[in-house]
Design an enzyme around this catalytic site. Structure first.
Site, mmCIF file in Angstrom:
data_model
loop_
_atom_site.group_PDB
_atom_site.id
_atom_site.type_symbol
_atom_site.label_atom_id
_atom_site.label_comp_id
_atom_site.label_asym_id
_atom_site.label_seq_id
_atom_site.Cartn_x
_atom_site.Cartn_y
_atom_site.Cartn_z
ATOM 1 C CD GLU A 23 6.314 -4.850 -8.668
ATOM 2 O OE1 GLU A 23 6.527 -3.582 -8.008
ATOM 3 O OE2 GLU A 23 6.497 -5.607 -8.266
ATOM 4 C CG HIS B 200 0.927 -13.363 -3.409
ATOM 5 N ND1 HIS B 200 1.887 -12.597 -4.275
ATOM 6 C CD2 HIS B 200 0.715 -12.342 -2.385
ATOM 7 C CE1 HIS B 200 2.091 -11.391 -3.969
ATOM 8 N NE2 HIS B 200 1.475 -11.078 -2.916
ATOM 9 C CG ASP C 52 -4.192 2.484 1.375
ATOM 10 O OD1 ASP C 52 -3.562 1.908 0.269
ATOM 11 O OD2 ASP C 52 -5.105 1.617 1.678
ATOM 12 C CB ALA D 112 13.587 -9.851 -4.066
ATOM 13 C CG ASN E 170 1.579 -3.390 -5.286
ATOM 14 O OD1 ASN E 170 1.259 -2.323 -6.215
ATOM 15 N ND2 ASN E 170 1.524 -3.228 -4.134
ATOM 16 C CB SER E 171 2.889 -9.463 -7.577
ATOM 17 O OG SER E 171 3.841 -9.500 -6.328
ATOM 18 C CB ALA F 180 -5.670 -10.220 0.309
ATOM 19 C CG HIS G 299 -1.918 -1.013 1.477
ATOM 20 N ND1 HIS G 299 -3.284 -0.922 1.097
ATOM 21 C CD2 HIS G 299 -1.876 -2.404 1.392
ATOM 22 C CE1 HIS G 299 -3.942 -1.980 1.254
ATOM 23 N NE2 HIS G 299 -3.051 -2.808 1.541
#
Length: 465
Positions: free
Chosen positions: A359, A351, A122, A334, A355-356, A374, A20
């Protein structure tokens, strides 16, 4: 073109979890580049001040407003001294604890030489809508989840479906394509509310306040979630919903989210030594800690498949005796965006945290979807059934654990040339092109960001009258 309609001061309030905090700070940085007369004040708890160092160094117009919070009994003792959120199960308690800052923030705003023209906070901090009303300024919601995830959560908060078993189907029938999910795959924050966990009633009221706020910026782009963006605009009754993603991280790879066993500057040279599209990257985000059984399955799959890999994981999850001669194990944080953008990386076991997802999409890599909690099951649905740039390899913990042999085959197929994954790879490459187009000059996210900047600048002009 730079809009300068007067001095503008924004109060920026991130939720203190990596997924976030980082994208909202990046958005604030880009706002500062577009508005030379913009000043930013970022609300931060004492222990999280170090996480702002990168942002503050890159954004001279920003300054921190450091405020401690009290520790409710449902949080770990002394949470105000803990960097970031202790665990996802503490979300509701932290939302309530952060709301205790409302009087201090109101006092600060009323005594500030240049009062804030707006609040950007947020979407976990919906109670700041009422803080903005107290101050007499608009509030902009920053959604660090995608438009599908936000739409699903809004539907659940308003319709409150229940289920007799975890596998009971729950149709989200007012959403585009009317998706159906097993109850156990609905966003975890909703299921915790239904279970009656402490503080979730306040959290629900906070989330419902988001739709009443003046506007919203979402870290997504039209080619990926156009139908759900249109749905949100219809649902909220206005067009002040701006898709401003994928928001790119600012600066060089570095320690933006925590400690790491391998410095970022050592990871990319290792990837340089690998052939193009030969490496699998494995990471389940900054909040979820895989079980030992999941770690053992991944380790066995890596050994069986023989693929090159980078595995970012928490300490204690990698099985004892795992060698991993063809790869690199990173304990801790990482430089994920830089890893995914590297030409050596072909695929990503993820997962499906938002954001993953972005990206990986921006990098054009195929995703091996293994959602855990989530809103990740919603995101996986978007990727696997919608955009078709991912292949589902597992879900959850025990019930959806893939067999090591099947996971090994998926790893090998994801880096192989040709085969049944060819179409998935082509779609991932095409979505990468469209993501780049979205943020390039004239693209959909570029135009939305321009409109966002102009409307926020108008707020500053009105505040100085």
């Amino acid at each position: 073109m730079t809009t300068t309609l007067g001095d503008l001061h924004l109060l920026v309030f991130p939720f203190p979890a990596q997924g976030h905090l980082i994208p909202l700070l990046d958005l604030a940085h880009y706002l500062s580049l577009r508005q030379p007369r913009l000043s930013l004040t970022v609300v931060v708890t004492p222990a999280n001040v170090p996480l702002l160092h990168h942002f503050l160094a890159a954004t001279p117009s920003a300054s921190p407003l450091v405020l401690p919070i009290s520790s409710p009994s449902s949080l770990a003792p002394g949470v105000e001294h803990v960097r970031l959120l202790p665990s996802p199960s503490s979300f509701a308690a932290l939302i309530r604890a952060l709301s205790s800052l409302r009087p201090a923030l109101l006092s600060w705003a009323r005594s500030c030489p240049l009062p804030p023209s707006a609040i950007i906070s947020d979407f976990f901090l919906g109670w700041t809508h009422y803080l903005a009303a107290d101050i007499g300024v608009p509030r902009v919601v920053f959604y660090s989840s995608g438009a599908f995830g936000v739409s699903a959560l809004d539907f659940l908060w308003h319709h409150m479906p229940s289920a007799s078993t975890p596998s009971s189907p729950v149709p989200l029938d007012s959403l585009p394509s009317a998706p159906v999910f097993p109850y156990s795959h609905l966003p975890a924050i909703f299921r915790r509310y239904i279970a009656g966990e402490s503080d979730w009633e306040f959290a629900r009221e906070s989330f419902l306040a988001n739709s009443a706020s003046w506007g919203g910026a979402i870290n997504t782009f039209d080619a990926l979630e156009g139908d759900y963006l249109a749905h949100l605009r219809r649902s909220y009754g206005h067009d002040r919903i701006w898709a401003v993603g994928p928001i790119h991280t600012t600066g060089a790879p570095g320690n933006r989210g925590g400690r790491s066993s391998i410095p970022a500057e050592e990871v990319l040279p290792w990837l340089d030594s690998c052939p193009p599209r030969s490496v699998v990257y494995i990471c389940f985000g900054s909040q979820y800690v895989p079980t030992s059984a999941q770690g053992a399955t991944i380790a066995a799959a890596l050994e069986t498949s023989g693929v090159r890999f980078v595995w970012a994981i928490g300490a204690g999850v990698v099985p004892e005796g795992f060698v991993g001669e063809k790869g690199m194990v990173i304990l801790g944080w990482a430089p994920q965006a830089a890893i995914l953008r590297h030409d050596a990386v072909a695929s990503f076991v993820t997962h499906c945290g938002w954001n993953s997802v972005l990206e990986a999409t921006a990098a054009g890599v195929v995703m091996l979807a293994w959602p855990m909690e989530a809103e990740q099951f919603v995101n996986a649905c978007l990727l696997v059934e919608g955009a078709r740039v991912a292949v589902r390899v597992g879900y959850g913990t025990a019930e959806g654990m893939p067999a090591a042999e099947k996971l090994a085959q998926a790893l090998a197929d994801s880096v192989a040339e040709g085969g049944e994954w060819s179409e998935v790879k082509l779609r991932a490459a095409e979505l990468r092109r469209r993501a780049a187009e979205a943020v390039a000059e004239g693209g959909s996210s570029y135009r939305d960001f321009e409109e966002f900047v102009e409307q926020v600048a108008e707020l500053g002009k009105k505040a100085t009258k």
